[in-house]
Design an enzyme around this catalytic site. Structure first.
Site, mmCIF file in Angstrom:
data_model
loop_
_atom_site.group_PDB
_atom_site.id
_atom_site.type_symbol
_atom_site.label_atom_id
_atom_site.label_comp_id
_atom_site.label_asym_id
_atom_site.label_seq_id
_atom_site.Cartn_x
_atom_site.Cartn_y
_atom_site.Cartn_z
ATOM 1 C CB ALA A 65 -0.856 -0.017 1.254
ATOM 2 N N GLY A 110 0.614 -4.983 0.765
ATOM 3 C CA GLY A 110 -0.540 -5.002 -0.144
ATOM 4 C C GLY A 110 -0.233 -5.683 -1.471
ATOM 5 C CD GLU A 113 -2.517 -7.398 2.640
ATOM 6 O OE1 GLU A 113 -2.100 -6.264 2.317
ATOM 7 O OE2 GLU A 113 -3.196 -7.596 3.662
ATOM 8 C CD GLU A 133 1.569 -5.625 5.795
ATOM 9 O OE1 GLU A 133 2.333 -6.587 6.030
ATOM 10 O OE2 GLU A 133 0.871 -5.554 4.762
HETATM 11 N N1 COA Z 1 4.635 3.104 -0.364
HETATM 12 C C1 COA Z 1 5.053 4.273 -0.877
HETATM 13 N N2 COA Z 1 6.225 4.416 -1.520
HETATM 14 C C2 COA Z 1 6.982 3.326 -1.665
HETATM 15 C C3 COA Z 1 6.604 2.071 -1.156
HETATM 16 C C4 COA Z 1 5.372 1.992 -0.482
HETATM 17 N N3 COA Z 1 4.910 0.824 -0.005
HETATM 18 N N4 COA Z 1 7.585 1.182 -1.437
HETATM 19 C C5 COA Z 1 8.535 1.856 -2.103
HETATM 20 N N5 COA Z 1 8.168 3.151 -2.237
HETATM 21 C C6 COA Z 1 8.921 4.244 -2.902
HETATM 22 C C7 COA Z 1 10.082 4.718 -2.049
HETATM 23 O O1 COA Z 1 9.631 5.652 -1.078
HETATM 24 C C8 COA Z 1 10.964 5.350 -3.101
HETATM 25 O O2 COA Z 1 10.421 6.592 -3.471
HETATM 26 P P1 COA Z 1 11.386 7.879 -3.664
HETATM 27 O O3 COA Z 1 12.345 7.487 -4.762
HETATM 28 O O4 COA Z 1 10.461 8.995 -4.042
HETATM 29 O O5 COA Z 1 12.081 8.077 -2.364
HETATM 30 C C9 COA Z 1 10.782 4.416 -4.287
HETATM 31 O O6 COA Z 1 9.542 3.748 -4.069
HETATM 32 C C10 COA Z 1 11.870 3.361 -4.423
HETATM 33 O O7 COA Z 1 11.932 2.641 -3.207
HETATM 34 P P2 COA Z 1 13.291 2.437 -2.379
HETATM 35 O O8 COA Z 1 12.913 2.144 -0.952
HETATM 36 O O9 COA Z 1 14.217 3.587 -2.615
HETATM 37 O O10 COA Z 1 13.882 1.132 -3.086
HETATM 38 P P3 COA Z 1 14.873 0.066 -2.460
HETATM 39 O O11 COA Z 1 15.330 -0.774 -3.585
HETATM 40 O O12 COA Z 1 15.902 0.722 -1.601
HETATM 41 O O13 COA Z 1 13.962 -0.842 -1.480
HETATM 42 C C11 COA Z 1 11.987 -2.071 -0.841
HETATM 43 C C12 COA Z 1 12.931 -1.635 -1.996
HETATM 44 C C13 COA Z 1 10.785 -2.763 -1.489
HETATM 45 C C14 COA Z 1 12.713 -3.026 0.096
HETATM 46 C C15 COA Z 1 11.528 -0.811 -0.067
HETATM 47 O O14 COA Z 1 11.033 0.146 -0.987
HETATM 48 C C16 COA Z 1 10.458 -1.072 0.953
HETATM 49 O O15 COA Z 1 10.736 -1.599 2.006
HETATM 50 N N6 COA Z 1 9.190 -0.642 0.661
HETATM 51 C C17 COA Z 1 8.103 -0.713 1.580
HETATM 52 C C18 COA Z 1 7.593 -2.123 1.714
HETATM 53 C C19 COA Z 1 6.476 -2.190 2.742
HETATM 54 O O16 COA Z 1 6.675 -1.965 3.908
HETATM 55 N N7 COA Z 1 5.284 -2.487 2.271
HETATM 56 C C20 COA Z 1 4.130 -2.619 3.098
HETATM 57 C C21 COA Z 1 3.389 -1.355 3.138
HETATM 58 S S1 COA Z 1 1.983 -1.470 4.209
#
Ligand code: COA
Length: 258
Positions: A65, A110, A113, A133
């Site tokens: 999400a 999400g 999911e 989460e």
């Molecule tokens: N919601 C909003 N933005 C998200 C996102 C999310 N769930 N997941 C990634 N992004 C965005 C990042 O903020 C970043 O944006 P920016 O360039 O404007 O700063 C962009 O996507 C790239 O992500 P980044 O974290 O820089 O990539 P990474 O390769 O270092 O890491 C992940 C990849 C997937 C490990 C990491 O993005 C992550 O942990 N995301 C969240 C996962 C999560 O907790 N999901 C459950 C949400 S309830």
């Protein structure tokens, strides 16, 4: 026509690409709005026989999400958000036409999911699944606590939910979360091949299977009763007459979807 989705309809298969690659295809309000629109189109457009959901870019299916929309939400707002997510994913799960996830990278929160709400999943080697989460001080809200238990069993699901541990495509396959692991390059082709086979079957019978199999997990329904009903319904179709006649006449059935 859509801002956050790309769609391609080919040979009866609608490929839906969630298209926010700079945000790893995170699910914001607009994606949900457009997913609901496309689900309506899937039901109503006879040219669409089945659908694939995948993510844009080579890194992510859907990274969850959109966390940037969580700020300032109170308890009631969060409950409404979860309800919207659950309702959308229930529409995917219960669509009368098969919807399959082609998981091309991170499927987190999400995203996992969403993939689990599809009828089944095919994953590229670089896919990663998880429900992270608890890292954020919250719990899955779009059906993750329920479908992960259904798909991989309570013990392993509990471990993944409680630890936020991510698993790779091969482990996901061992656990039954995905059906096949492919290279990134062949993911869509492989998924389409499976759907080509499904699309050659009687559509109403396919829809009946989805309904009856989903009833296993619906406490308001007696799955065996749903199966009897759907079995009966199939006998009232032209395709049942065509399928059984074709078998007896040793020819290939031509289904009309009626
Ligand atoms: N919601 C909003 N933005 C998200 C996102 C999310 N769930 N997941 C990634 N992004 C965005 C990042 O903020 C970043 O944006 P920016 O360039 O404007 O700063 C962009 O996507 C790239 O992500 P980044 O974290 O820089 O990539 P990474 O390769 O270092 O890491 C992940 C990849 C997937 C490990 C990491 O993005 C992550 O942990 N995301 C969240 C996962 C999560 O907790 N999901 C459950 C949400 S309830």
């Amino acid at each position: 026509m859509y801002k956050t989705l790309l769609t391609i309809l080919e040979n009866g298969i609608l490929t839906i690409v969630i298209n926010r690659p700079d945000k790893l295809n995170a699910l914001n309000k607009e994606v949900f709005f457009e997913l609901n629109k496309i689900l309506e189109e899937i039901e109503n457009n006879p040219a669409i026989k089945s659908a694939i959901i995948t993510g844009a870019g080579s890194k992510a299916f859907v990274a969850g999400a959109d966390i940037s929309e969580f700020g300032g939400l109170n308890k009631e707002d969060a409950m409404a958000l979860a309800k919207r997510g659950q309702d959308t994913f229930a529409r995917i799960e219960n669509s009368s036409k098969p919807i399959v996830a082609a998981v091309n990278g991170f499927a987190l929160g999400g995203g996992c999911e969403l993939a689990m709400s599809c009828n089944f999943r095919v994953a590229a080697e670089n896919a990663k699944f998880g429900q992270p989460e608890v890292n954020l001080g919250l719990i899955p809200g779009y059906g993750g606590t329920q479908r992960l238990v259904q798909l991989i069993g309570k013990g392993k699901a509990m471990e993944l939910l409680l630890s936020a541990h991510m698993i790779d495509a091969n482990e996901a396959k061992q656990l039954g979360l995905v059906n096949y692991v492919t290279t990134a390059e062949t993911l869509l082709e492989h998924t389409k091949k499976i759907l080509d086979i499904i699309n050659s079957k009687a559509p109403l019978a396919v829809a009946g299977c989805i309904k009856a199999a989903n009833a296993v997990f619906d406490e308001s329904k007696d799955g065996y009763a749903v199966e009897i009903e759907e079995f009966g319904n199939s006998f009232a179709t032209e395709d049942m007459k065509e399928g059984t006649s074709a078998f007896l006449e040793k020819r290939k059935a031509v289904f009309s979807g009626k």
